[in-house]
Write a protein that holds these residues in place. Structure first.
Motif, PDB file in Angstrom:
ATOM      1  N   TRP A   1      24.127  48.422  24.998  1.00  0.00           N
ATOM      2  CA  TRP A   1      25.467  48.497  24.416  1.00  0.00           C
ATOM      3  C   TRP A   1      25.533  47.730  23.099  1.00  0.00           C
TER       4      TRP A   1
ATOM      5  N   ARG B   1      29.001  51.423  18.692  1.00  0.00           N
ATOM      6  CA  ARG B   1      29.994  50.762  19.540  1.00  0.00           C
ATOM      7  C   ARG B   1      31.141  50.262  18.677  1.00  0.00           C
TER       8      ARG B   1
ATOM      9  N   SER C   1      34.345  45.664  21.544  1.00  0.00           N
ATOM     10  CA  SER C   1      32.925  45.732  21.906  1.00  0.00           C
ATOM     11  C   SER C   1      32.603  44.857  23.119  1.00  0.00           C
TER      12      SER C   1
END
Length: 160
Positions: free
Chosen positions: A80, A86, A92
């Protein structure tokens, strides 16, 4: 040449960390596997980041950062924070358990195995990256889980 260099460098296993900071009241972070402790007296660590990354810009702006060493169960977290698509800022960190580091207030990921809370001491440009030297102001072990490792462009587990 760069593909061959990259595959050769990938034979060296590294730990995986999330580098974070708070800038303009918003948390920011990115996955980094170029991390090392470099001095005990004074306490210093080094992270190497792409000079064009948005988190690098935020660290320079804030003057501080935290490094969370990830556990073997955090592959998705590593992916991620490595994803340039992102969202930025607080979005985030949605769904990621974290607390503010004691000195910098940068995010420390609670499922990690340790953290280092740093004031930016020095920065050195090296090609397309910048080596950030952090003066460690706080640190701790969070878990005794094994670390998340990265080798040959994939995650792996520490074998006993």
């Amino acid at each position: 040449m760069s593909a061959r260099f990259r595959s050769t460098a990938a034979t060296f296993p590294t730990g995986v960390t999330v580098l974070s900071t708070v800038s303009d009241g918003e948390p920011h972070g990115m996955t980094v596997n170029s991390f090392a402790s470099i001095s005990i007296d004074p306490l210093l660590v080094l992270v190497s980041v792409n000079s064009s990354s948005r988190t690098y810009e935020r660290i320079v702006q804030s003057g501080s950062f935290a490094v969370t060493v990830l556990s073997d169960g955090q592959q998705e977290v590593a992916r991620w924070f490595a994803n340039s698509q992102r969202p930025s800022g607080a979005d985030s960190f949605a769904g990621v358990s974290w607390k503010p580091a004691p000195h910098s207030r940068s995010p420390v990921l609670l499922d990690g195995i340790s953290y280092f809370d740093c004031e930016l001491d020095q920065a050195y440009t090296a090609g397309d990256h910048t080596m950030l030297i952090g003066a460690v102001r706080a640190y701790d072990v969070l878990s005794d889980r094994p670390p998340l490792l990265f080798v040959r462009s994939r995650f792996t587990e520490l074998r006993k």
